[in-house]
Motif scaffolding. Structure first.
Motif, PDB file in Angstrom:
ATOM      1  N   ASN A  32      35.445 141.321  59.864  1.00  0.00           N
ATOM      2  CA  ASN A  32      34.748 140.268  59.809  1.00  0.00           C
ATOM      3  C   ASN A  32      33.957 140.103  60.703  1.00  0.00           C
ATOM      4  O   ASN A  32      34.645 139.559  62.370  1.00  0.00           O
ATOM      5  N   THR A  33      33.314 138.695  60.662  1.00  0.00           N
ATOM      6  CA  THR A  33      32.259 138.065  61.466  1.00  0.00           C
ATOM      7  C   THR A  33      32.978 136.230  61.561  1.00  0.00           C
ATOM      8  O   THR A  33      32.498 135.682  60.939  1.00  0.00           O
ATOM      9  N   ASN A  96      31.383 129.802  60.159  1.00  0.00           N
ATOM     10  CA  ASN A  96      31.327 130.378  59.384  1.00  0.00           C
ATOM     11  C   ASN A  96      31.981 131.458  59.601  1.00  0.00           C
ATOM     12  O   ASN A  96      32.214 132.282  60.673  1.00  0.00           O
ATOM     13  N   TYR A  97      32.261 131.863  58.698  1.00  0.00           N
ATOM     14  CA  TYR A  97      33.257 133.567  58.313  1.00  0.00           C
ATOM     15  C   TYR A  97      33.099 134.416  57.140  1.00  0.00           C
ATOM     16  O   TYR A  97      32.580 134.240  56.281  1.00  0.00           O
ATOM     17  N   THR A  98      32.543 135.412  57.687  1.00  0.00           N
ATOM     18  CA  THR A  98      31.756 136.476  57.351  1.00  0.00           C
ATOM     19  C   THR A  98      32.551 137.882  56.873  1.00  0.00           C
ATOM     20  O   THR A  98      32.752 138.524  58.478  1.00  0.00           O
ATOM     21  N   ARG A 100      34.056 141.185  56.192  1.00  0.00           N
ATOM     22  CA  ARG A 100      32.840 142.543  56.100  1.00  0.00           C
ATOM     23  C   ARG A 100      32.682 143.130  54.212  1.00  0.00           C
ATOM     24  O   ARG A 100      31.866 143.204  53.552  1.00  0.00           O
ATOM     25  N   ASP A 104      31.682 134.800  51.886  1.00  0.00           N
ATOM     26  CA  ASP A 104      31.807 134.224  53.233  1.00  0.00           C
ATOM     27  C   ASP A 104      32.362 132.226  53.211  1.00  0.00           C
ATOM     28  O   ASP A 104      32.554 132.149  51.712  1.00  0.00           O
ATOM     29  N   TRP A 106      32.066 128.064  54.610  1.00  0.00           N
ATOM     30  CA  TRP A 106      32.152 127.362  55.494  1.00  0.00           C
ATOM     31  C   TRP A 106      33.536 126.320  55.721  1.00  0.00           C
ATOM     32  O   TRP A 106      33.879 125.981  54.718  1.00  0.00           O
TER      33      TRP A 106
END
Length: 116
Positions: A32-33, A96-98, A100, A104, A106
């Motif tokens: 994740n990012t 923020n969590y995104t 793969r 996502d 917030w």
């Protein structure tokens, strides 16, 4: 579903420092990012800094050299160390969590105010 809890905002004088923290919880995908975005009056939400699960980072030009994003994968926490703060850094900062794959998420936002 992923829930993000932010902390660390507040009021600081120009030139001061703050550290924001964000801890995602729930069904976290390991690849994740994590990132920080901010919203200021009259502007849309803009990227501040992001960091991948592999440690790659990206910063807005306006914060390079002043802000540092980091993460502790064991604690599932992302940090934003903000130094040499300027009045134009004032805004609501969102985590923020995104992942793969998948949607996502917030956080609720935390206010940062830089003022003398």
């Amino acid at each position: 579903q992923v829930h993000l809890v932010e902390s660390g905002g507040g009021l600081v004088q120009p030139g001061g420092s703050l550290r924001l923290s964000c801890a995602p919880s729930g069904s976290i995908f390991s690849i994740n990012t994590l990132g920080w975005y901010r919203q200021t009056p009259g502007k849309g939400r803009e990227l501040v800094a992001v960091i991948s699960s592999g440690g790659s980072t990206n910063y807005a030009d306006s914060v390079k050299g002043r802000f540092t994003i980091s993460r502790d994968n064991a604690k599932n926490t992302v940090y934003l160390q903000m130094n040499s703060l300027k009045p134009e850094d004032t805004g609501v900062y969102y985590c923020n969590y995104t992942p793969r794959w998948g949607p996502d998420a917030w956080g609720q936002g935390t206010q940062v105010t830089v003022s003398s």
